[in-house]
Design a protein around this motif. Structure first.
Motif, short mmCIF file in Angstrom:
data_model
loop_
_atom_site.label_atom_id
_atom_site.label_comp_id
_atom_site.label_asym_id
_atom_site.label_seq_id
_atom_site.Cartn_x
_atom_site.Cartn_y
_atom_site.Cartn_z
N MET A 1 0.83 -1.20 0.00
CA MET A 1 0.00 0.00 0.00
C MET A 1 0.87 1.26 0.00
SD MET A 1 -3.08 1.06 2.61
CE MET A 1 -1.97 1.21 4.02
N LEU A 2 1.94 1.25 0.82
CA LEU A 2 2.84 2.40 0.88
C LEU A 2 3.54 2.61 -0.46
CD1 LEU A 2 4.11 4.66 2.52
CD2 LEU A 2 5.84 3.04 3.30
N TRP A 3 3.95 1.51 -1.09
CA TRP A 3 4.60 1.59 -2.41
C TRP A 3 3.66 2.25 -3.42
CZ3 TRP A 3 8.61 1.42 -5.55
CH2 TRP A 3 8.42 1.09 -6.89
N SER A 4 2.42 1.86 -3.45
CA SER A 4 1.45 2.45 -4.37
C SER A 4 1.21 3.92 -4.05
CB SER A 4 0.12 1.68 -4.30
OG SER A 4 0.30 0.33 -4.65
N PHE A 5 1.18 4.23 -2.76
CA PHE A 5 0.97 5.60 -2.32
C PHE A 5 2.11 6.51 -2.78
CE2 PHE A 5 0.53 8.70 1.38
CZ PHE A 5 -0.58 9.32 0.84
N VAL A 6 3.34 6.02 -2.65
CA VAL A 6 4.52 6.81 -3.02
C VAL A 6 4.59 7.01 -4.52
CG1 VAL A 6 7.04 6.83 -3.09
CG2 VAL A 6 5.86 6.20 -0.99
N THR A 7 4.52 5.92 -5.28
CA THR A 7 4.69 6.01 -6.73
C THR A 7 3.56 6.81 -7.39
OG1 THR A 7 3.62 3.83 -6.93
CG2 THR A 7 6.03 3.90 -6.93
N SER A 8 2.33 6.56 -6.97
CA SER A 8 1.21 7.31 -7.56
C SER A 8 1.29 8.78 -7.17
CB SER A 8 -0.13 6.71 -7.12
OG SER A 8 -0.27 6.78 -5.71
N GLY A 9 1.72 9.05 -5.93
CA GLY A 9 1.86 10.44 -5.49
C GLY A 9 2.90 11.19 -6.30
N LEU A 10 4.05 10.58 -6.53
CA LEU A 10 5.11 11.21 -7.31
C LEU A 10 4.65 11.46 -8.75
CD1 LEU A 10 8.27 9.25 -6.09
CD2 LEU A 10 7.64 11.60 -5.54
N ALA A 11 3.94 10.49 -9.32
CA ALA A 11 3.44 10.64 -10.69
C ALA A 11 2.43 11.77 -10.78
CB ALA A 11 2.81 9.32 -11.17
N ILE A 12 1.54 11.86 -9.80
CA ILE A 12 0.53 12.92 -9.80
C ILE A 12 1.17 14.29 -9.61
CG2 ILE A 12 -1.41 13.89 -8.48
CD1 ILE A 12 -2.28 10.98 -7.94
N TYR A 13 2.15 14.37 -8.69
CA TYR A 13 2.84 15.64 -8.48
C TYR A 13 3.56 16.08 -9.75
CZ TYR A 13 2.04 15.34 -3.43
OH TYR A 13 1.47 15.28 -2.19
N PHE A 14 4.19 15.14 -10.42
CA PHE A 14 4.90 15.46 -11.67
C PHE A 14 3.93 16.04 -12.70
CE2 PHE A 14 5.65 13.58 -15.96
CZ PHE A 14 6.60 14.49 -16.38
N LEU A 15 2.83 15.36 -12.95
CA LEU A 15 1.87 15.82 -13.94
C LEU A 15 1.24 17.15 -13.54
CD1 LEU A 15 0.12 12.41 -14.76
CD2 LEU A 15 1.74 13.68 -16.20
N LEU A 16 0.90 17.28 -12.26
CA LEU A 16 0.27 18.50 -11.79
C LEU A 16 1.21 19.70 -11.92
CD1 LEU A 16 -2.17 19.81 -10.38
CD2 LEU A 16 -1.15 19.21 -8.19
N CYS A 17 2.48 19.51 -11.54
CA CYS A 17 3.45 20.61 -11.63
C CYS A 17 3.69 21.02 -13.08
CB CYS A 17 4.76 20.20 -10.97
SG CYS A 17 4.71 20.18 -9.17
N ILE A 18 3.78 20.05 -13.97
CA ILE A 18 4.00 20.37 -15.38
C ILE A 18 2.81 21.13 -15.95
CG2 ILE A 18 4.33 19.41 -17.69
CD1 ILE A 18 6.80 19.32 -15.87
N LEU A 19 1.60 20.72 -15.60
CA LEU A 19 0.41 21.42 -16.07
C LEU A 19 0.36 22.85 -15.55
CD1 LEU A 19 -2.30 18.61 -15.76
CD2 LEU A 19 -1.37 19.59 -17.87
N ILE A 20 0.70 23.03 -14.27
CA ILE A 20 0.71 24.37 -13.69
C ILE A 20 1.79 25.22 -14.35
CG2 ILE A 20 1.12 25.72 -11.59
CD1 ILE A 20 -0.09 23.43 -10.01
N TYR A 21 2.95 24.62 -14.63
CA TYR A 21 4.03 25.35 -15.29
C TYR A 21 3.61 25.81 -16.68
CZ TYR A 21 8.17 26.19 -18.10
OH TYR A 21 9.07 26.74 -18.97
#
Length: 208
Positions: A1-21
Motif C-alpha cells: 500500500m505504501l509503495w502504491s501511495f509513493v509512486t502514484s503520489g510522485l506521478a501525480i505531483y509530476f503531472l500537476l506541476c508540469i500542467l501548472i508550469y
C-alpha cells in the motif's frame, strides 16, 4: 500500500506541476515536476515488487549506472527548484549564478559519464564520480544554501531548511539502524525511504 501511495503520489505531483508550469510559466513548478519524475524513476529501480521485470534486467544491462545518474539528476533538479522557489536570482544574484553554473556542470558531467558507462558495459567510473566528487561538492553547497535560505526576506527559506533537515534525519536514522544491527534490513530501508519521500513531497507542495 505504501509503495502504491509513493509512486502514484510522485506521478501525480509530476503531472500537476508540469500542467501548472505550462499555464503559469513559473519555473519552480517545472523543476519540482522534473524532480518528482526522476525521483520516481529512481524509486522504480529499487522496487521489491518487480524484481524480475525491472530490477534484475536493469542491473544486468548496460544501463545499470542509471542508479547513480538518476540521483544526480533529481538532486540537481531539487536545487534548481530551490533557486526558483526562493527567488535567489533577486536576493542573492552572485550565489545564484555560481549555483546555476555548478548544477549545469554536474548534470553535463553525469550525462557524459552515463553515456560512457553504457558504451563500456558499466565501467565503475560513475561510482567514483558519485561518491568522491558529486556528494562532497553537493554537500558544501547544501550547507551554504541552508545559511542563504535563512536570510531570504520572504521567509520561504524555512521550507527549504525544514525539508533538508527532515531528509537528513531519515538518512541518519538509516545509518544508525545499520550501525546498531550490523546488517542491512532492505524492508526497513525501503519503508523509511518511501516515507520521507512522501513527507518531503507534501511539505514542498504546501510551500508551492
Amino acid at each position: 500500500m505504501l509503495w502504491s501511495f509513493v509512486t502514484s503520489g510522485l506521478a501525480i505531483y509530476f503531472l500537476l506541476c508540469i500542467l501548472i508550469y505550462l499555464q503559469s510559466k513559473q519555473k519552480s513548478f517545472l523543476y519540482y515536476g522534473l524532480y518528482n519524475f526522476f525521483l520516481l524513476t529512481y524509486v522504480f529501480t529499487k522496487t521489491p515488487f518487480h524484481v524480475e521485470e525491472i530490477v534484475k534486467p536493469l542491473t544486468n544491462s548496460p544501463f545499470a549506472s542509471y542508479n547513480w545518474f538518476s540521483q544526480v539528476i533529481y538532486n540537481s533538479m531539487l536545487f534548481m527548484f530551490y533557486r526558483a522557489f526562493l527567488d535567489m536570482k533577486v536576493h542573492f544574484p552572485k550565489f545564484d549564478k555560481l549555483l546555476h553554473r555548478f548544477l549545469i556542470i554536474q548534470v553535463s558531467m553525469a550525462s557524459l559519464l552515463f553515456a560512457y558507462t553504457i558504451f563500456t558495459q558499466n565501467h565503475p567510473v560513475f561510482n567514483h564520480y558519485f561518491f568522491y566528487f558529486f556528494i562532497p561538492s553537493m554537500s558544501v553547497f547544501v550547507i551554504y544554501a541552508l545559511y542563504i535560505s535563512l536570510k531570504i526576506p520572504n521567509k520561504l527559506g524555512y521550507f527549504i531548511v525544514v525539508g533538508v533537515v527532515l531528509y537528513n534525519f531519515f538518512c541518519v536514522l538509516l545509518s544508525l539502524r545499520f550501525v546498531c544491527s550490523g546488517k542491512r534490513n532492505r524492508t526497513f530501508e525501503l519503508f523509511l525511504h518511501w516515507y520521507h519521500t512522501r513527507i518531503d513531497s507534501v511539505y514542498f507542495r504546501f510551500g508551492l
